[in-house]
Every structure is written in C-alpha cells, then in structure tokens.
Motif scaffolding. Structure first.
Motif, PDB file in Angstrom:
ATOM      1  N   GLN A   1       9.143   7.366  -7.652  1.00 20.17           N
ATOM      2  CA  GLN A   1       7.989   6.585  -7.204  1.00 20.17           C
ATOM      3  C   GLN A   1       8.325   5.099  -7.178  1.00 20.17           C
TER       4      GLN A   1
ATOM      5  N   GLN B   1       8.593   3.022  -3.331  1.00 19.47           N
ATOM      6  CA  GLN B   1       7.509   2.142  -2.892  1.00 19.47           C
ATOM      7  C   GLN B   1       8.003   0.796  -2.352  1.00 19.47           C
TER       8      GLN B   1
ATOM      9  N   ASP C   1       4.343  -4.854  -3.704  1.00 14.75           N
ATOM     10  CA  ASP C   1       4.891  -3.553  -4.083  1.00 14.75           C
ATOM     11  C   ASP C   1       5.999  -3.670  -5.118  1.00 14.75           C
TER      12      ASP C   1
ATOM     13  N   SER D   1      -7.831   2.657   1.454  1.00 15.09           N
ATOM     14  CA  SER D   1      -6.875   2.650   0.351  1.00 15.09           C
ATOM     15  C   SER D   1      -7.263   1.625  -0.715  1.00 15.09           C
TER      16      SER D   1
ATOM     17  N   SER E   1      -4.075   8.648  -6.912  1.00 16.78           N
ATOM     18  CA  SER E   1      -2.856   7.891  -6.600  1.00 16.78           C
ATOM     19  C   SER E   1      -2.217   8.370  -5.312  1.00 16.78           C
TER      20      SER E   1
ATOM     21  N   MET F   1      -1.882   5.862  -2.003  1.00 22.20           N
ATOM     22  CA  MET F   1      -0.591   5.525  -1.403  1.00 22.20           C
ATOM     23  C   MET F   1      -0.447   6.099  -0.008  1.00 22.20           C
TER      24      MET F   1
END
Length: 236
Positions: free
Chosen positions: A34, A38, A74, A175, A194, A198
């Motif tokens: 993860q 990202q 991010d 989002s 989550s 995303m």
C-alpha cells in the motif's frame, strides 16, 4: 502507431495495474505494498500528461502543479504519519486550487443552466459534511473549511469541461467526502472505506487529468507536416 503514443497508452495501462495492486493490498492488509504503490499514482499521471502534450500551456502547467501537490500529499504524509491529516489537507487543498484554476476558463466558454444547477447538490454535500465534521476536526478546522470550499469549487467547475472532467471531479468529491467521514466524524462506519476512498480517488484523479488533457487539441504524435501544409494553404 508512433512510439510516443504507444508509450502514452502504456502509461495508462501501468496506472491501471498499479491501482489494481494497491486495491488488492488494501483488501489483504499488505501495508508495505500500500505504502509503495500510492506515491506512484501522481508520477504516472505526470508522465501521461508530458507524453501527450507537445508544448506547455496554461492548462498543462496548472495540471502539472496540481499533480505535484497531489504527489506531495500521497508521499509526505507517509513520512510523517503523526501529521498525516494536516499534510494531506494542505497539499490537496493546493492541488484543488490548481485544478479549479485550470477548469475555470473551460466553464466560462460553455456555461449551461443545467451545469450551474450542480452548484446546489455539490455545495450541499460539502456544507453538510463540514457541519457534521467540524467538531471532530479540532485545530484543523480552518484548513478543513478552506479545503471544503476548494473541493466544492473544483467539482462544480469540472462540469464545464467535458464528460471526463465532470465524472472525475464528482468522484474526487465522493472520495474526499468519505475520507472526511473516516477522519472527523466519530461513529461513522463505511464497510471497506479505505478501498472505496482510494478507488474513487485514483479513478477520479485519472479521469480529471485525462479530461484536462483532452481539452488541449495538440498531441506529440500528431504529424507536423499536416500542420505545415495547412498553414501554407491558408497563407496562399
């Protein structure tokens, strides 16, 4: 097919693959994957933007700045997890300002009463969420308020571009709304929140950038000779 266009299309394919891997990591709890996938979203969108446009324009410059701020949001938030909310809010606030500024001229060219009416639901969603999340935001309240205004403005202006920007702006709004509920609304529970946050963010961001790219007609792979020939005919 020109190599630059093949590269451009390949970048979109890589983006889709990275997103799929990221969603899989969220579903399986693979935190390392993860965290490593990202920060790749914005650089891939930057590469897609650069490989498509042959020259710098106002729209491309603002879009690039917005992507850089999004990349900071991010990435930097992972380096300072104790300040993740503040960093994310400030970075994406700047990104939204850039996108809204890029979209504003498109809105002015294609004003439509139906699109103007979108200000009501978009504004209503943002105001309602802000009121609900105000108590939970604590010292971040001023930054959250500014972010809410920028988010509603960007989503509203995105309707003035094309179908891609419209859909992208709406998904971005969705989002951010779900993320705000997770962060600042005590007791809010969304199953697989989550994942939904995303997925809607990454897809919406990609559609928004693709829509902004579409508003600029010139492409790197367009034959230069045609433009030259057309110019000679006009001048004759």
């Amino acid at each position: 097919m020109p190599p630059i266009r093949s590269l451009h299309l390949a970048l979109w394919g890589v983006y889709a693959l990275v997103l799929a891997v990221h969603i899989w990591a969220l579903l399986t709890g693979a935190e390392m994957i993860q965290r490593s996938t990202q920060p790749l979203f914005a650089p891939l969108l930057i590469a897609a933007l650069v490989t498509a446009l042959p020259r710098r324009t106002r729209t491309s410059t603002l879009t690039l700045l917005g992507l850089l701020f999004a990349w900071a949001g991010d990435s930097l938030s992972q380096l300072a997890p104790e300040n993740v909310q503040l960093i994310s809010v400030l970075c994406f606030l700047l990104a939204l300002v850039c996108y809204a500024t890029a979209l504003a001229p498109l809105w002015n060219r294609t004003r439509d009463p139906m699109r103007i009416a979108l200000a009501i639901p978009y504004g209503g969603v943002v105001i309602g969420l802000f009121v609900a999340c105000a108590d939970g935001s604590g010292p971040l309240l001023p930054a959250v308020a500014a972010y809410a205004v920028a988010l509603a403005t960007m989503a509203f202006l995105s309707a003035g571009g094309n179908g891609l920007t419209w859909t992208g702006g709406t998904l971005f709004l969705l989002s951010s709304s779900m993320l705000a509920m997770n962060w600042f609304l005590p007791g809010a529970a969304i199953a697989y929140s989550s994942v939904w946050v995303m997925a809607s963010y990454a897809v919406g961001h990609a559609l928004l950038i693709a829509g902004l790219v579409r508003t600029i007609p010139a492409r790197r792979w367009a034959p230069a000779c045609r433009a030259g020939a057309a110019l000679v005919i006009v001048e004759n």
